[in-house]
Scaffold this motif. Sequence first.
Motif, mmCIF file in Angstrom:
data_model
loop_
_atom_site.group_PDB
_atom_site.id
_atom_site.type_symbol
_atom_site.label_atom_id
_atom_site.label_comp_id
_atom_site.label_asym_id
_atom_site.label_seq_id
_atom_site.Cartn_x
_atom_site.Cartn_y
_atom_site.Cartn_z
ATOM 1 N N HIS A 140 0.859 -1.182 0.000
ATOM 2 C CA HIS A 140 0.000 0.000 0.000
ATOM 3 C C HIS A 140 0.893 1.230 0.000
ATOM 4 O O HIS A 140 2.074 1.153 0.341
ATOM 5 N N ALA A 144 0.824 5.562 1.095
ATOM 6 C CA ALA A 144 0.088 6.597 1.830
ATOM 7 C C ALA A 144 1.000 7.795 2.043
ATOM 8 O O ALA A 144 2.224 7.693 1.927
ATOM 9 N N PRO A 180 -4.117 5.139 3.342
ATOM 10 C CA PRO A 180 -3.366 4.150 2.569
ATOM 11 C C PRO A 180 -4.198 3.583 1.415
ATOM 12 O O PRO A 180 -5.380 3.287 1.579
#
Length: 166
Positions: A30, A32, A45
């Motif tokens: 992920h 973010a 995220p």
Amino acid sequence: MRIRIDAIDLPGLTCPAPADGNVSAYGNIHVAVQRRDRPAELLDPQPGDAKSATWTLECTAIASPTGTDVKGPYVQDRLGRRFIYLSWGTVDESGVFTMFRRAKLMLDVVPAEVLAAGARDGLLVARLGLTDACGNPLCARVVPPHITWTAEPAERSAAAGPTSGG
């Protein structure tokens, strides 16, 4: 002022790990935006296989003798150089994010006239792809031509949708 990051070309949910590490690949990756001085505090995220990702950050823009100074909870400041961290990490079954690399979106490379217009009009927009030349998550310093910066009227952004997310 707000800074909106519009990202495309995410690398997918897996990527190889460095050969000297204890894993051969990273999974369920992920990305973010990392909060300043709080690496574990991440803004929205997004999975590495998302079609696109967008984050909008609240900032302040202050005129200074050297140009426009940008500050905010997600704007990093190291040795007088401002940037935004995009953190890449794995997310385990319990939802814990473990960072393995970061990209630095450098604010000191934004053309002065674009930064001033963003401060005046209310929105500075970064557009970039998040996959590097090897097909992995983009990392290290991100400067043009790998990122483009534009200023837009804040009203158009407000109509575009939420303040973070993808």
